[in-house]
Design a protein around this motif. Structure first.
Motif, PDB file in Angstrom:
ATOM      1  N   THR A  10       2.855   0.313  -5.759  1.00 47.15           N
ATOM      2  CA  THR A  10       1.672   0.496  -4.470  1.00 47.15           C
ATOM      3  C   THR A  10       0.516   0.137  -5.412  1.00 47.15           C
ATOM      4  OG1 THR A  10       1.669   2.742  -5.221  1.00 47.15           O
ATOM      5  CG2 THR A  10       3.268   2.135  -3.345  1.00 47.15           C
ATOM      6  N   ASP A  65       6.807   0.398   2.143  1.00 45.83           N
ATOM      7  CA  ASP A  65       6.631   1.084   1.161  1.00 45.83           C
ATOM      8  C   ASP A  65       8.118   1.850   1.350  1.00 45.83           C
ATOM      9  OD1 ASP A  65       6.595   2.840  -1.028  1.00 45.83           O
ATOM     10  OD2 ASP A  65       4.721   4.160  -0.545  1.00 45.83           O
ATOM     11  N   GLN A  66       8.069   2.630   2.082  1.00 47.35           N
ATOM     12  CA  GLN A  66       9.320   3.497   2.419  1.00 47.35           C
ATOM     13  C   GLN A  66      10.660   2.511   2.531  1.00 47.35           C
ATOM     14  OE1 GLN A  66       9.543   6.783   2.025  1.00 47.35           O
ATOM     15  NE2 GLN A  66      11.656   6.357   1.830  1.00 47.35           N
ATOM     16  N   ASP A  98       0.811  -1.191  -0.043  1.00 47.32           N
ATOM     17  CA  ASP A  98       0.100   0.120  -0.076  1.00 47.32           C
ATOM     18  C   ASP A  98       0.803   1.097   0.020  1.00 47.32           C
ATOM     19  OD1 ASP A  98      -2.435  -1.319   0.003  1.00 47.32           O
ATOM     20  OD2 ASP A  98      -3.012  -0.981   2.061  1.00 47.32           O
ATOM     21  N   PRO A  99       0.320   2.299  -0.539  1.00 48.52           N
ATOM     22  CA  PRO A  99       1.306   3.612  -0.752  1.00 48.52           C
ATOM     23  C   PRO A  99       1.221   4.082   0.759  1.00 48.52           C
ATOM     24  CG  PRO A  99      -1.097   3.922  -1.665  1.00 48.52           C
ATOM     25  CD  PRO A  99      -0.696   2.260  -1.488  1.00 48.52           C
ATOM     26  N   GLY A 100       2.661   4.461   1.206  1.00 48.22           N
ATOM     27  CA  GLY A 100       2.705   5.060   2.382  1.00 48.22           C
ATOM     28  C   GLY A 100       2.827   4.180   3.422  1.00 48.22           C
TER      29      GLY A 100
END
Length: 539
Positions: free
Chosen positions: A188, A175-176, A169-171
């Motif tokens: 994402t 992701d990071q 999922d974004p964020g």
């Protein structure tokens, strides 16, 4: 024009006649595709407001196709053409059915069994890339697989970062962290799509496309189906199928899904997790029972709580006999159809089809087992290669494996089901699936078979949250193979054992009878168990 068809007879037809006119009058279909989150009641509004992105996922995901194809070509230029997907639940089952139907290779690692993990890691590592799929990145199975792949690539002298692809999922923290680690690609997905509805998001498309599936054609199938499924009409097939699933009177809450030459490989397994996790809660729900050619439940008169659902070829025009439904269509079209039908069934059942309130309980119990590392519970009985465990009141008087199994089956209520759960390498021990028809023959009742731990992310919700009429046969095994999980204070063998222990604990806390069999030798233990079940089926 969509290739879809839904053919009804008997109780299925009556359910459609009863509910579809009201659904049309309420404009359910058009409101669903407009993402109206108010249709499942006030208690569901918060969750459903964040979970309807799947209705237009095929359109939203179009830009991904070029990116995925470009990545596949760049891998091919480096001699990388074998892909392993590490994911659980819907994020692994959708790519599995998509790639199998297309006839392309994808190794789906949705297990913590050390034998299966080792096979994913060691076979043709030089031409392998791994797709790690997890909405949060914290799912224990996928995080463990990521760590194992990093080590395997590095040990082989391969830059691990160049061989790892992430879908999340974004964020999300994953992701990071993946970007910071320099992984080859990070995709994402729409965060408003739950895992079991995610087939047409990056979770379904990235591994499928890398393996060689024609994604444009797949998305075209979904778009064609959407044109007819969004219409408020009495011949809307999504409304028809949903009314059949959730609207029979009395409720036929065991849906036997049998493939009868549909041409879609493994579709019933994908539908099983979609329906069970979406509907199995608040003491109600629809239990999908995936059956093969040998279907004891259909040889005798079909029970009043059972509804057969047949997956048939697209040129089928004849309605099924008896109280039944038959469904035909292309893969993409059917995926959207069954998603719509599940949303309809949720409304008719009066539940929220987009949450999974009981899935976390097994994860919590697993974490506790791993943290405490208690001594194994002593076996109540040992018969040959099988250690037998269970509650004292369940096994009271049992002296061997046959008597222990009979004691479990004697707890089966008249409207109940048997759940067989095998925490095994599912690619090597396919013969264990023979246990399903044997138990169904012995009991005359719907019987499911699930490979652990992957079912914990799907049908596991139904087992705890659905009707309390199931009895559970859990099968685990010792293994000569075990693998360390880099950076984690437990092994894959310890993890899968903890997952089985945790789930059994939660089931027993819910008052479900659980018979636990641990095979001290896999080969002789499997043979011994199947011999016992065969004898019971022949009584």
């Amino acid at each position: 024009m969509s290739s879809l068809s839904v053919m009804l007879n008997g109780a299925a037809s009556k359910a459609a006649d009863r509910h579809v006119p009201t659904l049309v009058e309420e404009k359910f279909a058009s409101r669903l595709f407009a993402k109206d989150h108010t249709m499942w009641g006030p208690a569901a509004e918060d969750e459903s407001s964040k979970r309807l992105g799947w209705v237009d996922a095929s359109e939203v995901s179009r830009p991904l196709v070029a990116q995925i194809n470009e990545l596949r070509e760049s891998f091919a230029a480096e001699g990388v053409d074998r892909f392993v997907l590490a994911g659980m639940g819907g994020s692994s089952l959708a790519p599995e059915v998509i790639t199998k139907t297309a006839g392309v290779e994808l190794f789906v690692l949705d297990s913590t069994d050390p034998v299966m993990v080792q096979a994913a890691l060691t076979k043709d590592i030089a031409r392998t890339a791994a797709v790690i799929s997890s909405k949060s990145g914290s799912t224990v199975e996928t995080d463990s697989a990521r760590r194992a792949f990093e080590k395997a690539f590095n040990d082989a002298g391969i830059d691990a970062a160049r061989r790892l692809v992430v879908v999340t999922d974004p964020g999300s923290p994953f992701d990071q962290a993946s970007r910071d680690a320099g992984y080859r690609a990070v995709f994402t997905a729409d965060p408003t799509v739950g895992g079991r509805f995610s087939a047409m998001t990056a979770f379904g498309l990235v591994p499928s496309g890398l393996a060689g599936v024609d994604l444009e054609a797949l998305l075209d199938e979904v778009d064609e189906a959407a044109e007819v499924l969004r219409e408020d009409a009495e011949d809307n097939l999504g409304l028809l199928l949903g009314a059949v699933m959730g609207g029979t009177t009395p409720l036929r809450n065991k849906l036997l899904i049998q493939d009868c030459g549909s041409g879609i490989v493994g579709f019933a397994d994908w539908a099983e997790q979609l329906i069970a996790e979406s509907t199995g809660k608040d003491g109600t729900g629809i239990l999908p029972v995936v059956v093969t050619d040998d279907v004891p439940e259909l040889k005798a008169p079909v029970a009043s709580d059972v509804l057969p659902a047949y997956l048939v070829p697209q040129d089928t025009e004849t309605a099924p006999e008896g109280d039944a439904v038959a469904v035909a269509g292309s893969l993409g079209a059917q995926m959207l159809l069954w998603e719509v039908a599940t949303a309809v069934a949720g409304k008719l059942l009066g539940i929220n089809p987009f949450d999974q309130p009981d899935v976390e309980s097994a994860k919590t119990a697993t974490r506790a087992v791993l943290a405490d590392k208690p001594e194994p519970t002593p076996a109540v009985l040992v018969d040959g290669s099988v250690e037998i465990r269970g509650a004292a009141d369940l096994l009271d008087g049992a002296q061997n494996l046959t008597q222990a199994v009979v004691a479990l089956l004697d707890r089966l209520p008249a409207d109940g089901y048997v759940s067989i759960q095998a925490y095994f390498d599912r690619l090597t021990w396919t013969e264990l699936e023979d246990a399903r028809p044997l138990v169904a023959t012995a009991t005359g009742r719907p019987t499911t078979f699930g490979w652990g731990p992957r079912f914990l992310h799907s049908t596991g919700q139904f087992h705890k949250g659905g009707p309390g009429v199931g009895v559970f046969l859990q099968i685990t095994a010792d293994s000569e193979t075990d693998l360390e999980i880099p950076g984690i204070p437990f092994t894959f063998g310890e993890l899968i054992s903890a997952q089985a222990d945790g789930d059994a604990q939660v089931l027993e806390e819910h008052g479900r009878p659980v018979l636990r069999l641990r095979l001290t030798d896999r080969e002789t233990g499997v043979s011994q168990l199947l011999d016992v079940l065969t004898a019971l089926a022949q009584r």
